[in-house]
Design a protein around this motif. Structure first.
Motif, PDB file in Angstrom:
ATOM      1  N   UNK A 248       0.831  -1.202   0.000  1.00 25.84           N
ATOM      2  CA  UNK A 248       0.000   0.000   0.000  1.00 25.84           C
ATOM      3  C   UNK A 248       0.868   1.256   0.000  1.00 25.84           C
ATOM      4  N   UNK A 249       2.014   1.172   0.649  1.00 24.22           N
ATOM      5  CA  UNK A 249       2.927   2.317   0.700  1.00 24.22           C
ATOM      6  C   UNK A 249       3.330   2.752  -0.696  1.00 24.22           C
ATOM      7  N   UNK A 250       3.723   1.813  -1.518  1.00 24.84           N
ATOM      8  CA  UNK A 250       4.156   2.146  -2.879  1.00 24.84           C
ATOM      9  C   UNK A 250       3.007   2.770  -3.665  1.00 24.84           C
ATOM     10  N   UNK A 251       1.829   2.191  -3.558  1.00 26.54           N
ATOM     11  CA  UNK A 251       0.683   2.715  -4.295  1.00 26.54           C
ATOM     12  C   UNK A 251       0.358   4.144  -3.858  1.00 26.54           C
ATOM     13  N   UNK A 253       2.370   6.407  -2.366  1.00 26.47           N
ATOM     14  CA  UNK A 253       3.411   7.373  -2.701  1.00 26.47           C
ATOM     15  C   UNK A 253       3.450   7.677  -4.195  1.00 26.47           C
ATOM     16  N   UNK A 254       3.187   6.684  -5.014  1.00 25.81           N
ATOM     17  CA  UNK A 254       3.122   6.941  -6.456  1.00 25.81           C
ATOM     18  C   UNK A 254       1.950   7.878  -6.767  1.00 25.81           C
ATOM     19  N   UNK A 255       0.798   7.631  -6.136  1.00 30.86           N
ATOM     20  CA  UNK A 255      -0.363   8.505  -6.366  1.00 30.86           C
ATOM     21  C   UNK A 255      -0.063   9.937  -5.912  1.00 30.86           C
ATOM     22  N   UNK A 256       0.605  10.081  -4.746  1.00 32.21           N
ATOM     23  CA  UNK A 256       0.943  11.408  -4.246  1.00 32.21           C
ATOM     24  C   UNK A 256       1.904  12.114  -5.208  1.00 32.21           C
ATOM     25  N   UNK A 257       2.849  11.369  -5.760  1.00 37.17           N
ATOM     26  CA  UNK A 257       3.799  11.963  -6.697  1.00 37.17           C
ATOM     27  C   UNK A 257       3.093  12.420  -7.965  1.00 37.17           C
ATOM     28  N   UNK A 258       2.199  11.612  -8.476  1.00 35.66           N
ATOM     29  CA  UNK A 258       1.490  11.947  -9.715  1.00 35.66           C
ATOM     30  C   UNK A 258       0.509  13.096  -9.528  1.00 35.66           C
ATOM     31  N   UNK A 259       0.006  13.251  -8.304  1.00 32.03           N
ATOM     32  CA  UNK A 259      -0.966  14.315  -8.043  1.00 32.03           C
ATOM     33  C   UNK A 259      -0.297  15.635  -7.697  1.00 32.03           C
ATOM     34  N   UNK A 260       1.004  15.599  -7.450  1.00 32.82           N
ATOM     35  CA  UNK A 260       1.719  16.823  -7.035  1.00 32.82           C
ATOM     36  C   UNK A 260       1.807  17.840  -8.159  1.00 32.82           C
TER      37      UNK A 260
END
Length: 260
Positions: A248-251, A253-260
């Motif tokens: 879940x951590x990877x999912x 953090x990837x979403x947070x990066x893409x939404x930034x």
């Protein structure tokens, strides 16, 4: 959770995911005797059971020494007097040295002074070494007619190369912190007044990343050290990569990066 029960020769504190171990034998430059060894084994076993620990920091009490190494008084006398007790002690020392290497969390040696002999061997098995710029390093075992132990020959060659490792042991020489940094024995050598801040910044950086990703990266690095071939290592690394990918951590953090 780590119990933080009383230890005889060290202290263990766990606060906000950071476990801090401190040697408490400043009167003998935090030398490593049997009591320290047994305390460290128990402390790391407790930390290993607490997956909320993100980082471990190890240091020595006072301003003089991280650790001056083994308590030499334990080696006095003939070999016959020590057999088999000394052989058992060396096995336990090796087990102690390996604890930082095998710990699930990154381990930082916060070197506040002399880091010598068994103290340096222990620090070499930590993941990082941050030092004051007036510290001194060495493995002067040949000065007392002994050779390195705890698989430290292997670890030293890996960290600083064969020629430098041999020079340090053969000459029983000491090196300054700037030289230790230059050859890769320490990550950073900083003024004494900057040691706490430097270590805190590294701890903060680790805790601000994917914590599971850091721990799985350590697993991959450690396997690479002992792998028999690049292909064997690649297969293990791939397995750990997919294991981390499924978290879940990877999912998140990837979403947070893409939404930034």
């Amino acid at each position: 959770m780590v119990s933080e029960t009383a230890y005889e020769s060290i202290s263990l504190d766990v606060t906000d995911g950071v476990a801090t171990i401190e040697f408490h034998r400043p009167e003998v430059y935090n030398a490593l005797n049997d009591t320290v060894m047994l305390d460290l084994l128990r402390a790391f076993d407790e930390i290993q059971l607490d997956r909320s620990v993100d980082v471990v920091v190890i240091t020595g009490e006072g301003d003089d020494a991280f650790s001056a190494g083994a308590d030499i008084s334990q080696y006095a006398g003939t070999a016959e007097e020590h057999d088999p007790r000394q052989k058992d002690r060396q096995e336990l020392f090796y087990e102690m040295y390996r604890k930082p290497f095998e710990c699930h969390a990154p381990v930082i040696a916060k070197v506040n002074g002399y880091c010598v002999g068994g103290g340096l061997i222990f620090a070499m098995y930590c993941d990082m070494r941050i030092s004051v710029d007036d510290a001194k390093f060495g493995v002067p075992v040949t000065d007392i007619g002994q050779i390195p132990t705890g698989n430290s020959t292997w670890r030293a060659v890996e960290l600083v190369g064969e020629a430098k490792a041999k020079e340090l042991v053969f000459t029983a020489g000491m090196i300054e912190a700037d030289e230790a940094e230059r050859i890769g024995l320490v990550n950073h050598a900083v003024p004494r007044e900057e040691l706490d801040e430097t270590v805190d910044e590294i701890v903060d950086a680790i805790q601000n990343t994917g914590r599971s990703a850091v721990k799985n990266s350590k697993r991959a690095f450690n396997y690479a050290v002992d792998a028999e071939s690049a292909e064997e290592n690649r297969e293990f690394e791939s397995d750990v990569w997919w294991e981390q990918f499924a978290t879940d951590e990877r999912e998140q953090l990837v979403d947070e990066f893409n939404d930034a």
